[in-house]
Scaffold this motif. Structure first.
Motif, PDB file in Angstrom:
ATOM      1  N   TYR A   1      74.138  43.755  19.927  1.00  0.00           N
ATOM      2  CA  TYR A   1      73.067  44.731  20.144  1.00  0.00           C
ATOM      3  C   TYR A   1      71.879  44.080  20.855  1.00  0.00           C
ATOM      4  N   ILE A   2      71.525  42.861  20.448  1.00  0.00           N
ATOM      5  CA  ILE A   2      70.426  42.144  21.106  1.00  0.00           C
ATOM      6  C   ILE A   2      70.727  41.956  22.594  1.00  0.00           C
TER       7      ILE A   2
ATOM      8  N   THR B   1      63.643  36.194  13.947  1.00  0.00           N
ATOM      9  CA  THR B   1      64.446  36.886  14.959  1.00  0.00           C
ATOM     10  C   THR B   1      63.834  36.742  16.347  1.00  0.00           C
ATOM     11  N   GLY B   2      62.520  36.857  16.442  1.00  0.00           N
ATOM     12  CA  GLY B   2      61.844  36.758  17.735  1.00  0.00           C
ATOM     13  C   GLY B   2      62.066  35.414  18.397  1.00  0.00           C
ATOM     14  N   ARG B   3      61.984  34.352  17.624  1.00  0.00           N
ATOM     15  CA  ARG B   3      62.218  32.996  18.157  1.00  0.00           C
ATOM     16  C   ARG B   3      63.629  32.863  18.714  1.00  0.00           C
ATOM     17  N   GLU B   4      64.607  33.405  17.991  1.00  0.00           N
ATOM     18  CA  GLU B   4      66.001  33.289  18.430  1.00  0.00           C
ATOM     19  C   GLU B   4      66.273  34.161  19.654  1.00  0.00           C
TER      20      GLU B   4
ATOM     21  N   ILE C   1      62.633  44.797  21.354  1.00  0.00           N
ATOM     22  CA  ILE C   1      64.002  44.489  20.933  1.00  0.00           C
ATOM     23  C   ILE C   1      64.010  43.939  19.512  1.00  0.00           C
ATOM     24  N   ARG C   2      63.081  43.043  19.228  1.00  0.00           N
ATOM     25  CA  ARG C   2      62.998  42.458  17.883  1.00  0.00           C
ATOM     26  C   ARG C   2      62.849  43.544  16.823  1.00  0.00           C
ATOM     27  N   ASP C   3      62.070  44.555  17.135  1.00  0.00           N
ATOM     28  CA  ASP C   3      61.868  45.655  16.190  1.00  0.00           C
ATOM     29  C   ASP C   3      63.149  46.488  16.047  1.00  0.00           C
ATOM     30  N   LEU C   4      63.788  46.795  17.148  1.00  0.00           N
ATOM     31  CA  LEU C   4      64.998  47.634  17.116  1.00  0.00           C
ATOM     32  C   LEU C   4      66.138  46.977  16.354  1.00  0.00           C
ATOM     33  N   VAL C   5      66.220  45.631  16.405  1.00  0.00           N
ATOM     34  CA  VAL C   5      67.361  44.942  15.794  1.00  0.00           C
ATOM     35  C   VAL C   5      67.085  44.471  14.366  1.00  0.00           C
ATOM     36  N   GLN C   6      65.963  44.900  13.786  1.00  0.00           N
ATOM     37  CA  GLN C   6      65.761  44.623  12.369  1.00  0.00           C
ATOM     38  C   GLN C   6      66.863  45.313  11.572  1.00  0.00           C
TER      39      GLN C   6
END
Length: 302
Positions: A62-63, A209-212, A232-237
């Motif tokens: 997804y990311i 998640t943001g760092r990765e 993207i970070r928000d959507l993939v929580q």
């Protein structure tokens, strides 16, 4: 909402049995199309997402899909399930197009393709084309727990049995797609000589998640803006993905969400709710023996 399993059938098909296939435990769903899998023609811009089952495959898929297509093809996110956007290369299930056919039909660039195959079984064209590979590994204890609950709810998987016997089978490597130990170390060793492999850890993704996503973007040479990556970070929580019908597999016929959701926990350390003290001691002793010759290290808590 739970799906109606095997619609229009009065009885569910029997669970498949594992058998040895070139030294790896497999089921027919992943070997019946083997010649086409091995002869699959990768393109140089393909990105292969490789994982042991239940190690964050859908998360990373997804990311990547968002990194490449959220700006240019926004409708893709709302109309097409993730298993069609990111074909499962070796899958040959009755009710769906084969993974190779789905991948061949993609007109996107890059094509995102996922696999659970151990490194020695990857079609040679991916290496010949020097395709980029994103490998995700998850610590063995949480991976075993997640795989157990998945096998309970996906009726196309082998019968899991009880947790104690399942854990023993995991330790023995008698799992679909083989031994976790061989899988994660095999890909780790290949990474040392193949700079096109980006090796990620599920625990790192949970921690930050943001760092990765930043590391992944750097590896891929993505030109995503900071604002796009934050979105993207928000959507993939985990909670957002769990509610998203395009990524939570709620439309997949063989999965019984009344038993367990496809996206169940998504945390690090859930193994503590399943392992007894004795199981944990036995597992740790066995783990040290199996992992003594690798530099690969995992965290079981974050």
């Amino acid at each position: 909402m739970a799906v109606d399993i095997f619609k229009n059938k009065t009885t569910t098909p029997p669970r498949p049995s594992l058998f040895d296939f070139h030294g790896v435990s497999m089921t027919h769903s992943f070997t019946d199309n083997w010649e086409k899998v091995q002869n699959f023609q990768a393109r140089s811009d393909d990105i292969l997402i490789a994982t042991y089952p239940k190690a964050g495959t859908t998360w990373v898929s997804y990311i990547l899909d968002l990194l490449y297509f959220s700006q240019t093809q926004p409708d893709r996110q709302r109309s097409t399930p993730i298993h069609e956007r990111v074909p499962f290369l070796e899958n040959q299930s009755q009710n769906h197009s084969s993974g190779t056919d789905l991948a061949d039909s993609l007109d996107s660039s890059p094509r995102l393709i996922k696999t659970h195959l151990p490194v020695q079984m990857i079609p040679k064209s991916f290496w010949e084309q020097k395709c980029r590979v994103v490998y995700v590994a998850r610590n063995a204890k949480d991976n075993a727990v997640s795989f157990f609950h998945f096998d309970r709810m996906d009726l196309s998987q082998p019968e899991p049995g009880d947790w104690n016997s399942y854990l023993q089978r995991f330790m023995d490597g008698k799992m679909l797609f083989g031994s976790w130990y061989d899988h994660v170390t095999g890909w780790w060793e290949r990474k040392q000589s193949h700079p096109e492999i980006h090796y990620m850890f599920f625990e790192d993704m949970v921690e930050d998640t943001g760092r990765e996503i930043d590391k992944l973007s750097s590896f891929l040479g993505s030109n995503s803006t900071a604002a796009a990556k934050e979105q993207i970070r928000d959507l993939v929580q985990f909670d957002n993905m769990k509610k998203n019908d395009m990524v939570n597999y709620s439309s997949y016929e063989t999965m019984d969400f009344k038993i367990s959701p496809f996206m169940r926990n998504g945390k690090v350390g859930d193994w503590k709710n399943h392992f007894t003290v004795t199981q944990n001691e036995q597992f740790d002793e066995d783990y040290k023996k199996k992992m003594k010759n690798t530099t690969l290290q995992f965290r079981t808590v974050v």
